[in-house]
Design an enzyme around this catalytic site. Structure first.
Site, PDB file in Angstrom:
ATOM      1  CG  HIS A   1      42.649  46.490  41.617  1.00 33.59           C
ATOM      2  ND1 HIS A   1      41.409  46.893  42.066  1.00 33.59           N
ATOM      3  CD2 HIS A   1      42.462  45.279  41.043  1.00 33.59           C
ATOM      4  CE1 HIS A   1      40.519  45.962  41.772  1.00 33.59           C
ATOM      5  NE2 HIS A   1      41.136  44.973  41.149  1.00 33.59           N
TER       6      HIS A   1
ATOM      7  CD  GLU B   1      41.066  47.522  38.499  1.00 35.12           C
ATOM      8  OE1 GLU B   1      42.005  46.796  38.139  1.00 35.12           O
ATOM      9  OE2 GLU B   1      39.927  47.077  38.711  1.00 35.12           O
TER      10      GLU B   1
HETATM   11  C1  BG6 Z   1      39.540  43.412  38.578  1.00 35.49           C
HETATM   12  C2  BG6 Z   1      39.312  42.376  37.528  1.00 35.49           C
HETATM   13  O1  BG6 Z   1      40.645  44.187  38.239  1.00 35.49           O
HETATM   14  O2  BG6 Z   1      39.782  42.788  39.837  1.00 35.49           O
HETATM   15  C3  BG6 Z   1      38.131  41.504  37.948  1.00 35.49           C
HETATM   16  O3  BG6 Z   1      39.073  42.994  36.281  1.00 35.49           O
HETATM   17  C4  BG6 Z   1      38.401  40.904  39.305  1.00 35.49           C
HETATM   18  O4  BG6 Z   1      37.945  40.483  36.986  1.00 35.49           O
HETATM   19  C5  BG6 Z   1      38.696  42.025  40.297  1.00 35.49           C
HETATM   20  O5  BG6 Z   1      37.257  40.180  39.718  1.00 35.49           O
HETATM   21  C6  BG6 Z   1      38.999  41.558  41.713  1.00 35.49           C
HETATM   22  O6  BG6 Z   1      39.992  40.584  41.700  1.00 35.49           O
HETATM   23  P1  BG6 Z   1      40.443  39.898  43.059  1.00 35.49           P
HETATM   24  O7  BG6 Z   1      41.497  38.900  42.714  1.00 35.49           O
HETATM   25  O8  BG6 Z   1      40.952  40.983  43.948  1.00 35.49           O
HETATM   26  O9  BG6 Z   1      39.187  39.265  43.641  1.00 35.49           O
END
Ligand code: BG6
Length: 288
Positions: free
Chosen positions: A154, A258
């Protein structure tokens, strides 16, 4: 590689952190989540965005850098929390070594109550710091049944100003638009630009993606191996305000592109097999 050094010390929130320096670049990695929080080539701005509001607490994800998403992406029926448990756990440092590509830091995910709910597996993570940053997540199915999971690296990239950013390499791909209840759409743009919340899972996208940043005059190149999905995310104004661990204006200086295997691209790994998700992150001047 000569002229390299590494040090294990205390990071923010007293969490253990590894600092790596090579003649090309500096990096920082927390054991919490085996989370790369910094990669910076000498003479360049940081490649990765890290929120000033991030939590640095054992058991909680860090906001920015490269959270490892595994074994599920997003929300998962019957599971607590978003994006799996790998990003919340303290990984074990196995080895630090070096070769011609750079310094390699190897981690493994310890067994836990969460991992025990899956077929027996091992997960290892290799971070190579050099001229570029290479990340590889290897999962081996040690059980006698198929192991089905999602994975994603990510990556939060630092950009000069989101209005001057375009993402190139996804034209023609189908995607699920999370901002419209996962409606399935087809990308028609040569260059994806940002002017509102963007949260898309592009499917069957194995090619290299580029992030063009006209403000920093930098091109970030994301080369993928064994990644069929690409998620493009910027929370924009309202969602930034709603996230406690993210600054209200920080959406201006980041974009997530990502690499992984999610939704219908999820991996079904037969017994005894290993899956390797790998990305190479490079940057050049935008003119090149
Ligand atoms: C992204 C998702 O990968 O991560 C989003 O597509 C999400 O929907 C974002 O809001 C952040 O997620 P988190 O759990 O780290 O707040």
């Amino acid at each position: 590689m000569t002229n390299s050094s590494r040090m294990i010390g205390e990071g923010k929130g007293d969490l253990p952190k590894i600092e790596v320096q090579t003649k090309f670049s500096d990096a920082e990695i927390y054991l919490n989540g085996a989370h790369v929080t910094k990669f910076q080539r000498k003479g360049e701005p940081p490649l990765l965005f890290l929120s000033e509001k991030s939590r640095f607490e054992k058991g909680h994800p860090i906001r920015g850098g490269v959270p490892i998403i595994f074994p599920w992406f997003g929300a998962c029926e019957g599971k607590t929390g978003m994006h799996g448990f790998a990003r919340n756990q303290t990984w074990e440092l196995k080895e630090i070594s070096q070769n011609d590509s750079g310094v390699i830091v190897q981690f493994s995910l310890p067994d836990s109550a969460e991992s025990a709910q899956y077929p027996k597996f091992s997960a290892e993570y290799f971070v190579t710091v050099g001229e570029m940053l290479s990340l590889e997540l290897r999962v081996t199915n040690q059980s006698q049944e198929n192991f089905s999971f999602e994975n994603c690296l990510h990556t939060y990239f630092a950009v000069g100003e989101i209005g001057a950013v375009s993402v190139v390499g996804l034209k023609g791909a189908e995607y699920l638009d999370k901002t419209e209840n996962f409606a399935r759409k087809k990308e028609t743009a040569e260059q994806i630009t940002f002017s509102s919340e963007t949260d898309r899972a592009y499917l069957n996208t194995t090619g290299t993606i580029e992030i063009h940043d006209a403000k920093l005059k930098r091109k970030i190149i994301v080369e993928k191996e064994n990644s069929a999905s690409t998620v493009v995310w910027n929370p924009w104004i309202a969602k930034s305000k709603a996230m406690a661990d993210f600054g209200d204006d920080e959406y201006l200086r980041m974009v997530c592109v990502e690499s992984g295997n999610i939704a219908e691209n999820r991996i079904v790994l037969p017994p005894g097999k290993t899956s390797s998700l790998k990305i190479n992150l490079r940057s050049t001047s935008l003119d090149k």
